[in-house]
Design a protein around this motif. Structure first.
Motif, PDB file in Angstrom:
ATOM      1  N   UNK A 115      -2.672 -39.945 -46.263  1.00 39.95           N
ATOM      2  CA  UNK A 115      -4.098 -39.561 -46.014  1.00 39.95           C
ATOM      3  C   UNK A 115      -4.458 -40.492 -45.099  1.00 39.95           C
ATOM      4  N   UNK A 116      -4.349 -41.870 -45.075  1.00 43.52           N
ATOM      5  CA  UNK A 116      -4.777 -42.798 -44.256  1.00 43.52           C
ATOM      6  C   UNK A 116      -4.199 -42.270 -42.753  1.00 43.52           C
ATOM      7  N   UNK A 117      -2.808 -42.175 -42.531  1.00 43.17           N
ATOM      8  CA  UNK A 117      -2.242 -41.861 -41.334  1.00 43.17           C
ATOM      9  C   UNK A 117      -2.910 -40.630 -40.769  1.00 43.17           C
ATOM     10  N   UNK A 118      -3.108 -39.550 -41.517  1.00 44.82           N
ATOM     11  CA  UNK A 118      -3.689 -38.177 -41.192  1.00 44.82           C
ATOM     12  C   UNK A 118      -5.343 -38.665 -40.600  1.00 44.82           C
ATOM     13  N   UNK A 197      -1.245 -33.912 -53.853  1.00 45.39           N
ATOM     14  CA  UNK A 197      -1.912 -32.973 -54.518  1.00 45.39           C
ATOM     15  C   UNK A 197      -3.683 -33.154 -54.545  1.00 45.39           C
ATOM     16  N   UNK A 198      -4.195 -33.076 -55.629  1.00 50.28           N
ATOM     17  CA  UNK A 198      -5.519 -33.204 -55.560  1.00 50.28           C
ATOM     18  C   UNK A 198      -5.987 -34.679 -55.249  1.00 50.28           C
ATOM     19  N   UNK A 199      -5.261 -35.942 -55.698  1.00 53.61           N
ATOM     20  CA  UNK A 199      -5.329 -37.144 -55.419  1.00 53.61           C
ATOM     21  C   UNK A 199      -5.282 -37.206 -53.561  1.00 53.61           C
ATOM     22  N   UNK A 200      -4.414 -36.712 -53.267  1.00 55.83           N
ATOM     23  CA  UNK A 200      -4.120 -36.741 -51.711  1.00 55.83           C
ATOM     24  C   UNK A 200      -5.389 -36.162 -50.991  1.00 55.83           C
ATOM     25  N   UNK A 201      -5.864 -35.020 -51.309  1.00 55.22           N
ATOM     26  CA  UNK A 201      -7.312 -34.356 -50.626  1.00 55.22           C
ATOM     27  C   UNK A 201      -8.499 -35.563 -51.010  1.00 55.22           C
ATOM     28  N   UNK A 205     -10.474 -37.190 -48.079  1.00 55.01           N
ATOM     29  CA  UNK A 205     -12.000 -36.969 -47.944  1.00 55.01           C
ATOM     30  C   UNK A 205     -12.943 -38.270 -48.055  1.00 55.01           C
ATOM     31  N   UNK A 206     -12.317 -39.345 -48.913  1.00 53.22           N
ATOM     32  CA  UNK A 206     -12.928 -40.696 -48.968  1.00 53.22           C
ATOM     33  C   UNK A 206     -12.948 -41.334 -47.638  1.00 53.22           C
ATOM     34  N   UNK A 207     -11.567 -41.431 -47.172  1.00 54.12           N
ATOM     35  CA  UNK A 207     -11.392 -41.974 -45.796  1.00 54.12           C
ATOM     36  C   UNK A 207     -12.184 -41.287 -44.538  1.00 54.12           C
ATOM     37  N   UNK A 208     -12.381 -40.181 -44.654  1.00 53.80           N
ATOM     38  CA  UNK A 208     -13.252 -39.564 -43.514  1.00 53.80           C
ATOM     39  C   UNK A 208     -14.690 -39.846 -43.597  1.00 53.80           C
ATOM     40  N   UNK A 209     -15.143 -40.336 -44.818  1.00 54.33           N
ATOM     41  CA  UNK A 209     -16.526 -40.593 -45.000  1.00 54.33           C
ATOM     42  C   UNK A 209     -16.795 -42.361 -44.988  1.00 54.33           C
ATOM     43  N   UNK A 230      -7.543 -51.623 -42.693  1.00 50.92           N
ATOM     44  CA  UNK A 230      -7.344 -51.037 -43.929  1.00 50.92           C
ATOM     45  C   UNK A 230      -7.543 -51.784 -45.316  1.00 50.92           C
ATOM     46  N   UNK A 231      -6.951 -53.330 -45.223  1.00 57.91           N
ATOM     47  CA  UNK A 231      -7.006 -54.009 -46.270  1.00 57.91           C
ATOM     48  C   UNK A 231      -8.567 -54.468 -46.565  1.00 57.91           C
ATOM     49  N   UNK A 232      -9.419 -54.965 -45.495  1.00 56.28           N
ATOM     50  CA  UNK A 232     -10.644 -55.518 -46.172  1.00 56.28           C
ATOM     51  C   UNK A 232     -11.722 -54.464 -45.777  1.00 56.28           C
ATOM     52  N   UNK A 233     -11.749 -53.176 -45.231  1.00 54.44           N
ATOM     53  CA  UNK A 233     -12.887 -52.404 -44.916  1.00 54.44           C
ATOM     54  C   UNK A 233     -12.414 -51.106 -45.913  1.00 54.44           C
ATOM     55  N   UNK A 234     -11.433 -50.590 -45.607  1.00 56.45           N
ATOM     56  CA  UNK A 234     -10.988 -49.023 -45.883  1.00 56.45           C
ATOM     57  C   UNK A 234     -10.701 -49.077 -47.502  1.00 56.45           C
ATOM     58  N   UNK A 235      -9.945 -49.793 -48.030  1.00 55.64           N
ATOM     59  CA  UNK A 235      -9.850 -49.824 -49.341  1.00 55.64           C
ATOM     60  C   UNK A 235     -10.808 -50.085 -50.135  1.00 55.64           C
ATOM     61  N   UNK A 236     -11.632 -51.130 -50.027  1.00 55.92           N
ATOM     62  CA  UNK A 236     -12.988 -51.362 -50.659  1.00 55.92           C
ATOM     63  C   UNK A 236     -13.714 -50.190 -50.624  1.00 55.92           C
ATOM     64  N   UNK A 237     -13.835 -49.623 -49.540  1.00 55.08           N
ATOM     65  CA  UNK A 237     -15.145 -48.411 -49.483  1.00 55.08           C
ATOM     66  C   UNK A 237     -14.379 -47.201 -50.151  1.00 55.08           C
ATOM     67  N   UNK A 238     -13.224 -46.871 -50.449  1.00 55.81           N
ATOM     68  CA  UNK A 238     -12.762 -45.591 -50.952  1.00 55.81           C
ATOM     69  C   UNK A 238     -12.163 -45.984 -52.582  1.00 55.81           C
TER      70      UNK A 238
END
Length: 319
Positions: A115-118, A197-201, A205-209, A230-238
């Motif tokens: 999901x992060x790569x996409x 599956x659903x977790x991937x979607x 969705x979370x990464x795009x927001x 990814x480590x300091x911003x993306x993961x805490x945000x999602x």
């Protein structure tokens, strides 16, 4: 003496004046009655189709019930039989936990990383990649019965056996779905292929927001590459999506059933691919011992609740 009497009676007067919990709850319901009115349809359906069936399952697990006669209370006999006398159930638990320990974390990490790569590619191409990775989750039955059975066929015409023999890796066909050494690895491979599956979607969705302002602020603060983002911003945000995906992954890992039945049949060779869900299906819909089957369902339910509590402690703080 009078002062002592006043001091002794004062707490009892305060206790009488303080409202009870039910009174406080009723007061809050009346205050927010419009909100509860809108919640009423969901609460009604949730009670009818979730809470009542769970309570009924707990009650039936203490009975002998064969769907013909009325349930007969037998106490803890079903649970004693499960954990003391039923060796196949203990093997099913071991297989299920082995399957969940591998496919749960690996599938979870794969779903998030894909999901992060996409999310890093241009928007106009994201739908194509999302569809490609999500398709196995919605066409699983067809894929299992056609593609995977053909690939792991035990004769020389099976795709893997054909190429392995052609390349000199194998001298004769390998019985992938009949050999106890390869039954569980095959189940794990197929499950990981279906894990988007659903977790991937939810991850996608979370990464795009995630607001772009966070990444701009991070660049000013010294973040230099995508992995630091990814480590300091993306993961805490999602984090909410991570929690949801972890719960869904645990549930799907412990409820593995279709893959085992369609690839290995019922039962598998020496019960090498037997899981808790296949054991439940055996007693519920083949032997019609519903009391014993509900005891199995209760054990599976408690396993899910326990693992989900661990997940909430790890990922659910403050959410």
């Amino acid at each position: 003496m009078s002062n002592t009497t006043v001091e002794l009676t004062r707490p009892s007067v305060q206790a009488k004046r303080s409202p009870g919990k039910l009174a406080i709850l009723w007061k809050e319901v009346r205050r927010h009655k419009v909100s509860y009115f809108f919640l009423a349809p969901f609460l009604l359906l949730f009670t009818l189709f979730t809470i009542i069936p769970v309570i009924t399952s707990f009650a039936l697990s203490f009975t002998y019930y064969n769907m013909i006669e009325s349930p007969k209370f037998i106490g803890w006999s079903n649970y004693k039989l499960l954990f003391v006398d039923d060796d196949i159930f203990l093997k099913a638990i071991a297989n299920t936990l082995k399957f969940a320990v591998i496919t749960g974390p690996v599938g979870y990490i794969m779903a998030f990383l894909l999901a992060w790569l996409i999310s890093q590619i241009p928007v106009k191409y994201r739908f194509i990649y999302t569809l490609c990775f999500y398709t196995p989750a919605i066409t699983s039955s067809i894929a299992i019965s056609v593609v995977w059975l053909y690939m792991f066929s035990g004769d020389r015409y099976g795709l893997i056996n054909y190429w392995a023999m052609k390349l000199g890796i194998l001298n004769e066909p390998w019985l992938w779905l009949q050999n106890i050494k390869t039954i569980m690895p095959v189940l794990i491979i197929v499950s990981l292929w279906m894990s988007m599956g659903i977790g991937f979607l939810a991850f996608l969705a979370g990464l795009q927001n995630v607001p772009r302002d966070y990444y701009e602020a991070g660049a000013i603060d010294g973040i230099k590459n995508r992995f630091q983002e990814l480590w300091f911003i993306t993961i805490p945000s999602v984090k909410p999506q991570l929690l949801f995906g972890a719960v869904m992954q645990v549930v799907s890992s412990l409820q593995v059933f279709d893959i085992s039945i369609q690839l290995l049949g019922m039962p598998s060779v020496l019960y090498a691919g037997h899981t808790v869900m296949t054991h439940l299906f055996d007693y519920a819909f083949i032997r019609f011992e519903m009391g014993y089957a509900t005891a199995i369902a209760v054990v599976l339910f408690l396993m899910m609740v326990g693992l989900n509590r661990v997940i909430f402690r790890l990922l659910g703080s403050g959410e």
